[in-house]
Design a protein around this motif. Structure first.
Motif, PDB file in Angstrom:
ATOM      1  N   LYS A   1       0.835  -1.191  -0.016  1.00  0.00           N
ATOM      2  CA  LYS A   1      -0.098   0.107   0.091  1.00  0.00           C
ATOM      3  C   LYS A   1       0.858   1.225   0.066  1.00  0.00           C
ATOM      4  CE  LYS A   1      -3.984  -2.023   1.068  1.00  0.00           C
ATOM      5  NZ  LYS A   1      -5.002  -2.108   1.959  1.00  0.00           N
ATOM      6  N   VAL A   2       2.102   1.259   0.231  1.00  0.00           N
ATOM      7  CA  VAL A   2       3.158   2.236   0.416  1.00  0.00           C
ATOM      8  C   VAL A   2       3.174   2.963  -1.070  1.00  0.00           C
ATOM      9  CG1 VAL A   2       5.484   2.871   0.895  1.00  0.00           C
ATOM     10  CG2 VAL A   2       4.174   1.298   2.217  1.00  0.00           C
ATOM     11  N   THR A   3       3.120   4.197  -1.182  1.00  0.00           N
ATOM     12  CA  THR A   3       3.456   4.754  -2.445  1.00  0.00           C
ATOM     13  C   THR A   3       5.027   4.792  -2.929  1.00  0.00           C
ATOM     14  OG1 THR A   3       4.090   6.955  -1.482  1.00  0.00           O
ATOM     15  CG2 THR A   3       1.740   6.741  -1.702  1.00  0.00           C
ATOM     16  N   ARG A   4       4.929   4.774  -4.164  1.00  0.00           N
ATOM     17  CA  ARG A   4       6.306   4.919  -4.870  1.00  0.00           C
ATOM     18  C   ARG A   4       7.259   5.956  -4.268  1.00  0.00           C
ATOM     19  NH1 ARG A   4       8.806   2.160  -9.541  1.00  0.00           N
ATOM     20  NH2 ARG A   4      10.991   2.940  -9.284  1.00  0.00           N
ATOM     21  N   GLN A   5       6.873   7.102  -4.281  1.00  0.00           N
ATOM     22  CA  GLN A   5       7.640   8.114  -3.447  1.00  0.00           C
ATOM     23  C   GLN A   5       8.224   8.000  -2.103  1.00  0.00           C
ATOM     24  OE1 GLN A   5       5.607  11.851  -3.119  1.00  0.00           O
ATOM     25  NE2 GLN A   5       7.383  13.069  -3.179  1.00  0.00           N
ATOM     26  N   ASP A   6       7.302   7.343  -1.264  1.00  0.00           N
ATOM     27  CA  ASP A   6       7.884   6.875   0.149  1.00  0.00           C
ATOM     28  C   ASP A   6       8.716   5.639  -0.064  1.00  0.00           C
ATOM     29  OD1 ASP A   6       6.462   8.809   1.238  1.00  0.00           O
ATOM     30  OD2 ASP A   6       4.934   7.470   2.235  1.00  0.00           O
ATOM     31  N   ALA A   7       8.605   4.824  -0.994  1.00  0.00           N
ATOM     32  CA  ALA A   7       9.217   3.594  -1.239  1.00  0.00           C
ATOM     33  C   ALA A   7      10.592   3.981  -1.471  1.00  0.00           C
ATOM     34  CB  ALA A   7       8.565   2.681  -2.094  1.00  0.00           C
ATOM     35  N   ASN A   8      10.782   5.106  -2.654  1.00  0.00           N
ATOM     36  CA  ASN A   8      12.077   5.600  -2.887  1.00  0.00           C
ATOM     37  C   ASN A   8      12.953   6.213  -1.699  1.00  0.00           C
ATOM     38  OD1 ASN A   8      11.356   4.692  -5.439  1.00  0.00           O
ATOM     39  ND2 ASN A   8      11.084   6.828  -6.217  1.00  0.00           N
ATOM     40  N   ALA A   9      12.020   6.953  -0.953  1.00  0.00           N
ATOM     41  CA  ALA A   9      12.584   7.477   0.150  1.00  0.00           C
ATOM     42  C   ALA A   9      13.299   6.541   1.091  1.00  0.00           C
ATOM     43  CB  ALA A   9      11.761   8.599   0.932  1.00  0.00           C
ATOM     44  N   ILE A  10      12.720   5.416   1.440  1.00  0.00           N
ATOM     45  CA  ILE A  10      13.187   4.510   2.273  1.00  0.00           C
ATOM     46  C   ILE A  10      14.346   3.859   1.710  1.00  0.00           C
ATOM     47  CG2 ILE A  10      12.819   2.035   3.229  1.00  0.00           C
ATOM     48  CD1 ILE A  10       9.646   2.867   3.474  1.00  0.00           C
ATOM     49  N   PHE A  11      14.279   3.593   0.314  1.00  0.00           N
ATOM     50  CA  PHE A  11      15.370   2.937  -0.375  1.00  0.00           C
ATOM     51  C   PHE A  11      16.704   4.065  -0.241  1.00  0.00           C
ATOM     52  CE2 PHE A  11      17.819   2.157  -4.456  1.00  0.00           C
ATOM     53  CZ  PHE A  11      18.297   0.917  -3.836  1.00  0.00           C
ATOM     54  N   ALA A  12      16.552   5.245  -0.681  1.00  0.00           N
ATOM     55  CA  ALA A  12      17.506   6.188  -0.213  1.00  0.00           C
ATOM     56  C   ALA A  12      18.433   6.155   0.965  1.00  0.00           C
ATOM     57  CB  ALA A  12      17.059   7.680  -0.577  1.00  0.00           C
ATOM     58  N   TYR A  13      17.286   5.979   2.162  1.00  0.00           N
ATOM     59  CA  TYR A  13      17.723   6.016   3.448  1.00  0.00           C
ATOM     60  C   TYR A  13      18.667   4.710   3.450  1.00  0.00           C
ATOM     61  CZ  TYR A  13      17.967   4.738   8.153  1.00  0.00           C
ATOM     62  OH  TYR A  13      18.409   4.513   9.444  1.00  0.00           O
ATOM     63  N   LEU A  14      18.149   3.523   3.138  1.00  0.00           N
ATOM     64  CA  LEU A  14      18.910   2.321   3.205  1.00  0.00           C
ATOM     65  C   LEU A  14      20.124   2.269   2.686  1.00  0.00           C
ATOM     66  CD1 LEU A  14      16.038  -0.326   3.173  1.00  0.00           C
ATOM     67  CD2 LEU A  14      17.271   0.467   5.068  1.00  0.00           C
ATOM     68  N   GLN A  15      20.017   2.850   1.307  1.00  0.00           N
ATOM     69  CA  GLN A  15      21.608   3.078   0.710  1.00  0.00           C
ATOM     70  C   GLN A  15      22.626   4.013   1.420  1.00  0.00           C
ATOM     71  OE1 GLN A  15      22.267   1.312  -2.622  1.00  0.00           O
ATOM     72  NE2 GLN A  15      21.005   0.038  -1.450  1.00  0.00           N
ATOM     73  N   SER A  16      22.034   4.834   2.374  1.00  0.00           N
ATOM     74  CA  SER A  16      22.931   5.975   2.857  1.00  0.00           C
ATOM     75  C   SER A  16      23.710   5.336   4.150  1.00  0.00           C
ATOM     76  CB  SER A  16      21.772   7.010   3.226  1.00  0.00           C
ATOM     77  OG  SER A  16      21.366   7.049   4.334  1.00  0.00           O
ATOM     78  N   ILE A  17      22.998   4.442   4.743  1.00  0.00           N
ATOM     79  CA  ILE A  17      23.584   3.699   5.877  1.00  0.00           C
ATOM     80  C   ILE A  17      24.794   3.057   5.492  1.00  0.00           C
ATOM     81  CG2 ILE A  17      21.429   3.908   7.325  1.00  0.00           C
ATOM     82  CD1 ILE A  17      20.915   1.115   6.971  1.00  0.00           C
ATOM     83  N   PRO A  18      25.752   3.060   6.294  1.00  0.00           N
ATOM     84  CA  PRO A  18      26.952   2.463   5.843  1.00  0.00           C
ATOM     85  C   PRO A  18      26.890   0.843   5.642  1.00  0.00           C
ATOM     86  CG  PRO A  18      27.277   3.273   8.169  1.00  0.00           C
ATOM     87  CD  PRO A  18      25.943   3.474   7.890  1.00  0.00           C
ATOM     88  N   PRO A  19      27.686   0.240   4.852  1.00  0.00           N
ATOM     89  CA  PRO A  19      27.419  -0.966   4.328  1.00  0.00           C
ATOM     90  C   PRO A  19      27.935  -2.003   5.381  1.00  0.00           C
ATOM     91  CG  PRO A  19      29.125  -0.130   3.182  1.00  0.00           C
ATOM     92  CD  PRO A  19      28.567   0.719   3.938  1.00  0.00           C
ATOM     93  N   ILE A  20      27.176  -3.265   5.776  1.00  0.00           N
ATOM     94  CA  ILE A  20      27.487  -3.988   6.754  1.00  0.00           C
ATOM     95  C   ILE A  20      27.883  -5.394   5.955  1.00  0.00           C
ATOM     96  CG2 ILE A  20      27.160  -5.142   9.058  1.00  0.00           C
ATOM     97  CD1 ILE A  20      27.010  -2.571   9.538  1.00  0.00           C
TER      98      ILE A  20
END
Ligand code: HEC
Ligand code: HEC
Ligand code: HEC
Length: 430
Positions: A132-151
């Motif tokens: 049910k999440v919008t594309r825009q919100d999904a993109n923002a979550i993705f941007a955040y996940l990509q911004s945290i340091p790789p483990i």
């Protein structure tokens, strides 16, 4: 150069003008380029920040992190009746995480429940709600996940029982039970209501617990009608019925208080709900939590007051004796905190009198509270919560049954009696 100009029959003068124009536009272009870069940076950091907030609402970290482990690196084991699911690493690590994914891959996972290689994912990942999440919100979550340091952390594979590990079964399951689609606002409702509905049905994935599931683990409806949580001995009450945790007769402020602090004068969050508040709901903005409260209240708003369920007990002599035994145990073990009148201490020890969780037709949660004890969630509004000790080692099953039967029928409370078999059944899994 001059020869070039002559070749194209352009006068020196025209050529100079042209050259100047080129230089100016080049300069302009590079300025706009620079300003584009400058303008893009804050946008991106706003998106990342917004994504961090949305990841909180979705409580992605709650499942994708082990106790004491690196955030989002996965490895948490979720045991269900279908086997054990092990959450994947969703940090930006290129080998063990999702560092090589693009926005489209991520959208496919959240919206369609498919991994980047097209593999169907198990609904232990609540994409049945996240769709049910919008594309825009999904993109923002993705941007955040990509911004945290790789483990770098590889996690063991899922350990799913036969026949649920057979691929075709999941395909059939998806056809039968998975409805893909972004939330569609209801035009007849307010913006606040729609915001609440969007969050409750989507990222908040409340229905992942507050529902009854069939043999194949599929939710029976999306009305938050309550049910036992898969793989856990906890009952998530109906949020759409007065007999359970419907909040039609609550003030919006009190619903907000429960969802953000975990404790109010007539309710306290325990077990898995305490975790949801601690990890996620307490961080919601005032506007978002208000929307949720308005939406939740609307389920039972028009039912007109508390309609008691089948809560009648005909008092006989032997029943009275039974409850008296329970009363003695209460006095000895419980009264110091919950009070002789069952009213507790506001904000510290919950009232048991007139407490809907205590009287719910399923006695599972009050039994679990007595066996395991527990803490309300640690929140900004209740930073050092007082706890309840576990009685598993202190009281026998029969005694737990007696004391829980007592609190379900003291101080004007009315509900069914609890047996030692009920208590025995509720032991085991968390
Ligand atoms: C209730 C637990 C739970 C929550 C909450 C949860 N996940 Fe997951 N997630 C899982 C499980 C389990 C899987 C693996 C499913 C499988 O193996 O089929 C998974 C898989 C994924 C995948 C696919 C990874 C891959 O390699 O294919 C992504 C991406 C993902 N989750 C992102 C998220 C995000 C973003 C959120 C928050 C909005 C979130 N998850 C919240 C349990 C959860
Ligand atoms: C991981 C499972 C889980 C999820 C997800 C979950 N809940 Fe709960 N919820 C429970 C359980 C278990 C209880 C019963 C224990 C209790 O009363 O605190 C509960 C109780 C409640 C209560 C009644 C509390 C009381 O004591 O009267 C409300 C209201 C509630 N949940 C709202 C929500 C909302 C809103 C969401 C989504 C944002 C949500 N829940 C998500 C498991 C869950
Ligand atoms: C030291 C104080 C203390 C004692 C003693 C104590 N409790 Fe509690 N009780 C609490 C606290 C604090 C909570 C909230 C725990 C939570 O949120 O998980 C609680 C929660 C509960 C709940 C859940 C209420 C709800 O709304 O979900 C029940 C039922 C309960 N207690 C019954 C008992 C019984 C029966 C006894 C005696 C056998 C007892 N308690 C002894 C402090 C206490």
């Amino acid at each position: 150069m001059r020869r070039l100009a002559i070749k194209y029959h352009i006068s020196h003068y025209q050529f100079d003008v042209l050259l100047l124009a080129c230089m100016v536009s080049l300069l302009f272009f590079s300025i706009t380029q620079v300003s584009d870069v400058v303008a893009e940076e804050p946008d991106r950091s706003i998106e990342v920040q917004h994504g961090a907030y949305l990841a909180r609402v979705g409580n992605c970290m709650g499942c994708h992190t082990t106790k004491g482990g690196q955030p989002f690196a996965g490895g948490r084991r979720l045991s269900t009746s279908f086997g054990i699911f092990v959450t994947p690493n969703i940090t930006s690590d290129k080998e063990t995480g999702i560092g090589l994914w693009n926005q489209q891959d991520f959208w496919q996972a959240l919206h369609q429940g498919k991994s980047s290689d097209g593999r169907s994912l198990y609904p232990a990942f609540p994409y049945t709600e996240y769709t049910k999440v919008t594309r825009q919100d999904a993109n923002a979550i993705f941007a955040y996940l990509q911004s945290i340091p790789p483990i770098s952390q590889s996690n063991p594979p899922n350990d799913i029982f036969f026949p649920y590990n057979l691929k075709p079964l999941l395909a059939i399951w998806r056809i039968l039970y998975f409805k893909e689609g972004v939330y569609e606002p209801d035009q007849s409702r307010s913006d606040a209501w729609n915001r609440g509905a969007y969050l409750v049905q989507g990222l908040g994935h409340c229905n992942a617990c507050h529902t009854t599931r069939n043999m194949l683990g599929a939710s029976q409806d999306d009305t938050l009608a309550g049910g036992q949580i898969m793989g856990m001995n906890w009952y998530a009450p109906s949020l759409s019925s007065y007999q359970e945790a419907g909040s039609g007769d609550w003030a919006i402020e009190e619903i907000v208080e429960l969802l953000t602090t975990g404790i109010t004068k007539r309710a306290v969050a325990s077990g898995p709900m305490a975790t949801v508040i601690k990890q996620s709901l307490q961080y919601l903005s005032q506007e978002d939590i208000n929307g949720m409260a308005i939406y939740l209240k609307s389920f039972t708003e028009n039912e007109g007051g508390n309609t008691p369920g089948v809560r009648f007990l005909v008092m006989s002599g032997s029943l009275q004796k039974h409850l008296d035994f329970g009363g003695q145990l209460y006095e000895k073990h419980c009264q110091t905190c919950h009070g002789s009148d069952g009213k507790g201490v506001p904000g510290i020890y919950p009232a048991l009198a007139d407490n809907r969780s205590v009287m719910m037709s399923s006695p599972l949660n009050p039994i679990r509270s007595v066996l395991n004890g527990g803490y309300p969630p640690t929140t900004a509004g209740n930073p050092r919560p007082y706890g309840m000790p576990p009685f598993q080692q202190i009281l026998r099953n029969e005694e737990v049954a007696l004391v829980v039967s007592y609190i379900r029928n003291a101080w004007g409370n009315r509900s069914s009696l609890v047996t030692a078999v009920d208590v025995d059944r509720s032991k085991g899994r968390n």
